[in-house]
Write a protein that holds these residues in place. Structure first.
Motif, PDB file in Angstrom:
ATOM      1  N   MET A  21      12.649  77.836 -30.802  1.00 30.47           N
ATOM      2  CA  MET A  21      13.336  76.547 -30.924  1.00 30.47           C
ATOM      3  C   MET A  21      12.490  75.478 -31.602  1.00 30.47           C
ATOM      4  O   MET A  21      12.860  74.308 -31.621  1.00 30.47           O
ATOM      5  CB  MET A  21      13.765  76.037 -29.541  1.00 30.47           C
ATOM      6  CG  MET A  21      14.871  76.831 -28.878  1.00 30.47           C
ATOM      7  SD  MET A  21      16.237  77.232 -29.971  1.00 30.47           S
ATOM      8  CE  MET A  21      16.833  75.607 -30.391  1.00 30.47           C
ATOM      9  N   ASP A  22      11.303  75.863 -32.094  1.00 31.65           N
ATOM     10  CA  ASP A  22      10.458  74.922 -32.822  1.00 31.65           C
ATOM     11  C   ASP A  22       9.928  73.803 -31.909  1.00 31.65           C
ATOM     12  O   ASP A  22       9.609  72.708 -32.351  1.00 31.65           O
ATOM     13  CB  ASP A  22      11.233  74.301 -34.002  1.00 31.65           C
ATOM     14  CG  ASP A  22      10.292  73.624 -34.998  1.00 31.65           C
ATOM     15  OD1 ASP A  22       9.141  74.077 -35.097  1.00 31.65           O
ATOM     16  OD2 ASP A  22      10.719  72.654 -35.662  1.00 31.65           O
ATOM     17  N   ILE A  23       9.882  74.067 -30.604  1.00 32.24           N
ATOM     18  CA  ILE A  23       9.352  73.065 -29.687  1.00 32.24           C
ATOM     19  C   ILE A  23       7.829  73.135 -29.711  1.00 32.24           C
ATOM     20  O   ILE A  23       7.153  72.122 -29.659  1.00 32.24           O
ATOM     21  CB  ILE A  23       9.913  73.287 -28.267  1.00 32.24           C
ATOM     22  CG1 ILE A  23      11.400  72.923 -28.272  1.00 32.24           C
ATOM     23  CG2 ILE A  23       9.167  72.457 -27.238  1.00 32.24           C
ATOM     24  CD1 ILE A  23      12.151  73.386 -27.064  1.00 32.24           C
ATOM     25  N   ILE A  24       7.291  74.346 -29.779  1.00 31.45           N
ATOM     26  CA  ILE A  24       5.865  74.489 -30.048  1.00 31.45           C
ATOM     27  C   ILE A  24       5.700  75.398 -31.249  1.00 31.45           C
ATOM     28  O   ILE A  24       6.565  76.239 -31.535  1.00 31.45           O
ATOM     29  CB  ILE A  24       5.089  75.072 -28.838  1.00 31.45           C
ATOM     30  CG1 ILE A  24       5.793  76.316 -28.293  1.00 31.45           C
ATOM     31  CG2 ILE A  24       4.941  74.038 -27.739  1.00 31.45           C
ATOM     32  CD1 ILE A  24       5.047  76.972 -27.153  1.00 31.45           C
ATOM     33  N   ARG A  76      10.447  78.768 -26.677  1.00 33.11           N
ATOM     34  CA  ARG A  76      10.039  77.465 -27.212  1.00 33.11           C
ATOM     35  C   ARG A  76       9.583  77.580 -28.661  1.00 33.11           C
ATOM     36  O   ARG A  76       9.804  76.671 -29.453  1.00 33.11           O
ATOM     37  CB  ARG A  76       8.922  76.875 -26.360  1.00 33.11           C
ATOM     38  CG  ARG A  76       9.450  76.265 -25.078  1.00 33.11           C
ATOM     39  CD  ARG A  76       8.400  75.446 -24.382  1.00 33.11           C
ATOM     40  NE  ARG A  76       8.966  74.852 -23.182  1.00 33.11           N
ATOM     41  CZ  ARG A  76       8.287  74.611 -22.073  1.00 33.11           C
ATOM     42  NH1 ARG A  76       6.999  74.890 -22.028  1.00 33.11           N
ATOM     43  NH2 ARG A  76       8.870  74.066 -21.038  1.00 33.11           N
TER      44      ARG A  76
END
Lengths: 303, 433
Positions: A52-55, A49
């Protein structure tokens, strides 16, 4: 163009004071398959994550295809999240159109490539069906298609085999290999070591947020040497664990992985087995990833 | 920008292709047309089948009541015709008045008997006209329903006219003068507007106004909840992770707002088109008051305040969808928001009676209330242009702020699973990079 498709530098992430990812660094060569291995809750998904730059990481940085994660770079990555989800009310082709255009594809290209992939995944003819009408396996396949639809340079798959039946696992493995031959870099996480063993070029093992091991499959295995016997048997072989020259053994009921202190003891072992169990197979072997992993975790816990 | 369009396109198509969208688009104008035609029809049918027994101790009044048709009463000239008194029952308009055979019974005895008949619904009412009605001007009406104003007013005015006539005739006044003196008056109401005074029916105006507000209120809540459910679906199905890893969160958020907003606008535009079509097609059947109410100007403001209202309420609805984890939680928060939308509606009822009060002015400039209240004011008494422009300006500023805030809350909330966030936590999200 750098030789690395992805590199992580000292990533750290805390959740409510608990460290989920603890200074993890590794890099993936272009064109390779890297397995991100570890038990459930080890920090694999959190690491992905962050990639993927989700957090956002609390510390450390990620370099992906030679740069930071910009909008443009996002178009060159295919991502399969751990928990699958598609719009239930959307039709199959509309689903492909939406995710394709979101990756910067033209509608015509999506249709053309989408048809081909639907064919390959035995989903031809379902274009106008709604996602909610598909079976779970079909929806999983559709999700996988949306991941590779835009022909990404880098594929990041979080637990790609979870929830799939053996036929579909085979299918996905085939596609992964096909992508690799086409030059795609692939990273996938799994807690199923035996699948990883068959496909990865290199691997990173994570436990409790920490990297415990990394390297190519060959070097990792070599490090553990050829001190293993794989025994297929019938009967009661529990006494093997108590033999003085056996360092460790993993019993699966009909198959046993036995680590010897010294390879010369293999004939002794054979003699001890004769007459007590029926031997169906007896061969020298490399340690399984499973075994290596358990050893590593135990070492970590002991240290 | 292409990604923004991809999101807009997907959201728009998803809604417009829904069956409920198509049904609502067609059904609402039909309902609206029904609302316009039915009152007119009702007025024609309303007084049917009323049977009223008349205990006429004074004599001659049943005939007076029966002689005047209940509708268009001003057109007929009623005179007392003593010869026709025994022809019973006589029908007037759609109310039939039946003369009661008095047979020497007094009022109390008669009442006991007819109370039973009223209760058994054999008759709708008993009208008691005492012998001294001319001097006392007092009659009594007994019925299970005494709220039928048109009937009561009709009886009242007919009796008054009849008594006046009798009094005048007794004074040997020329019957033609008597007729002239007791002719009825009808009243028309006019609405004064800057653009010119038009014939208008105040009751119909009020009803249309309420009706338009209900539609506005309904679609604002409907589209707001649509956004909320959409965001929540993406969050719970983790599609959010795919979206965020493919495009900028602002593109996703604004694309979603614009796509759903455009779908709403399409619906409103279709309604206006259909309404215009229906009105022009069936203009003969539609009350003139409605035609004068449904001006292009009203349609224009409806669109403006729909757009403003949409953004003002849709963004908070999107907040909710992004912040919560389950449908139940979302409904809890959404009901709080619905109350916020109801407040201007309630304020609006008083605004309709008193459209120029200070409270109404201030409340209609408050951005959360503007879309409904300011539109309501425009439908009743057109406020000064500067007030309209100021309210629109304030709304636009508010939307700008909400959109900025919304994109941030959306970005963090969408990817936050598990526990319900506190308000403090949500404020921290705003500062999150």
């Amino acid at each position: 163009m750098s030789e690395w498709a992805l590199s992580l530098h000292d990533l750290v992430k805390d959740f409510d004071g608990k460290r989920a990812v603890d200074h993890i660094s590794f890099a993936v060569k272009r064109g390779e398959i890297l397995g991100l291995l570890g038990p459930n809750g080890a920090g694999k998904t959190t690491t992905i994550r962050m990639v993927m730059d989700i957090i956002a990481p609390d510390a450390g940085r990620v370099e992906i295809l030679g740069e930071g994660l910009s909008d443009k770079v996002k178009d060159r990555i295919g991502f399969l999240p751990e928990e699958r989800g598609l719009y239930r009310k959307l039709k199959v082709m509309d689903t492909l159109l939406f995710f394709g255009e979101l990756k910067g594809m033209k509608a015509a290209a999506v249709r053309e490539r989408g048809r081909r992939l639907l064919q390959q995944f035995q989903l031809a003819g379902y274009e106008e069906r709604k996602v909610e009408e598909l079976s779970k396996g079909m929806a999983q396949k559709l999700q996988f298609i949306t991941t590779i639809l835009h022909d990404p340079e880098l594929l990041i798959l979080d637990e790609p085999f979870s929830g799939l039946d053996p036929l579909n696992i085979e299918l996905i493995q085939g596609i992964i290999l096909e992508r690799k031959r086409a030059g795609t870099t692939i990273i996938y996480s799994t807690h199923l070591m035996e699948y990883a063993e068959k496909t990865v070029d290199s691997l990173v093992m994570i436990d409790q947020g920490r990297k415990v091991l990394d390297g190519t499959l060959a070097t990792v295995k070599a490090e553990y040497g050829q001190k293993f016997i794989r025994l297929q048997y019938e009967g009661d072989a529990r006494f093997v664990a108590g033999l003085p020259y056996v360092r460790s053994c993993r019993d699966s009921g009909r198959e046993m992985e036995i680590e010897l202190e010294d390879l010369t003891k293999r004939e002794q072992l054979l003699r001890d087995l004769l007459g007590k169990v029926t031997i169906n197979g007896f061969q020298l072997s490399e340690p399984s990833l499973q075994n290596i992993f358990i050893r590593k975790v135990q070492e970590g816990a002991g240290a | 920008m292409n990604k923004l369009f991809a999101v807009i396109k997907k959201e728009y198509k998803t809604i417009v292709k829904k069956k409920s969208f198509i049904i609502m688009t067609i059904l609402t104008p039909v309902l609206m047309a029904g609302m316009m035609v039915v009152p007119v029809l009702l007025m024609k049918v309303d007084r049917s089948d009323k049977k009223i027994a008349v205990a006429d101790y004074a004599g001659g009044y049943t005939q007076a009541l029966s002689a005047v048709p209940a509708e268009k009463s001003e057109k007929k000239k009623g005179g007392l015709d003593m010869d026709a008194m025994n022809e019973m029952p006589v029908t007037a308009g759609r109310i039939s008045f039946q003369q009661v055979e008095l047979a020497g019974r007094d009022a109390a005895a008669l009442l006991r008997e007819y109370e039973q008949k009223v209760l058994k619904k054999e008759i709708d009412g008993l009208l008691l006209i005492p012998a001294d009605v001319k001097s006392q001007r007092q009659v009594s009406y007994y019925s299970t329903s005494i709220s039928d104003f048109t009937t009561l007013k009709f009886i009242e005015s007919t009796l008054r006219t009849a008594i006046s006539k009798q009094l005048l005739l007794e004074k040997q006044i020329d019957p033609s003068v008597v007729d002239e003196a007791t002719r009825e008056i009808s009243m028309e109401t006019f609405k004064v507007k800057k653009e010119g005074t038009t014939k208008s029916d105040s009751g119909m105006d009020y009803m249309m106004s309420i009706f338009m507000i209900i539609i506005l209120f309904m679609i604002l809540i409907n589209y707001g909840q649509m956004i909320m459910r959409g965001v929540l679906e993406e969050k719970t199905s983790r599609i959010s992770e795919l979206l965020i890893s493919s495009a900028r969160s602002t593109h996703i958020f604004y694309g979603k707002l614009l796509g759903i907003g455009l779908a709403g606008l399409t619906q409103v535009a279709l309604w206006i088109l259909l309404a215009a079509l229906l009105v022009s097609r069936f203009s003969g059947m539609v009350d003139a008051a409605i035609l004068s109410f449904l001006t292009p100007e009203i349609a224009f403001y409806f669109v403006i305040f729909f757009i403003l209202g949409f953004f003002i309420y849709a963004i908070p609805y999107a907040f909710i969808g992004a912040a919560v984890n389950t449908d139940q939680e979302a409904q809890q928060f959404a009901s709080v928001l619905s109350v916020l939308i109801i407040v201007p509606y309630i304020l609006g009822i008083s605004a309709l009676q008193n459209p120029n009060s200070t409270l109404t002015l201030v409340a209609s400039l408050f951005p959360l209330f503007t879309p409904i209240l300011m539109f309501m004011r425009i439908t009743t008494a057109v406020p000064p242009l500067w007030q309209i422009l100021a309210s629109i300006g304030l709304c636009v500023l508010t939307i700008w702020g909400l959109a900025w805030l919304g994109a941030k809350i959306f970005r963090v909330g969408m990817l936050m699973y598990g526990k319900k966030p506190s308000l403090g936590e949500m404020l921290r999200w705003v500062r999150y990079k």
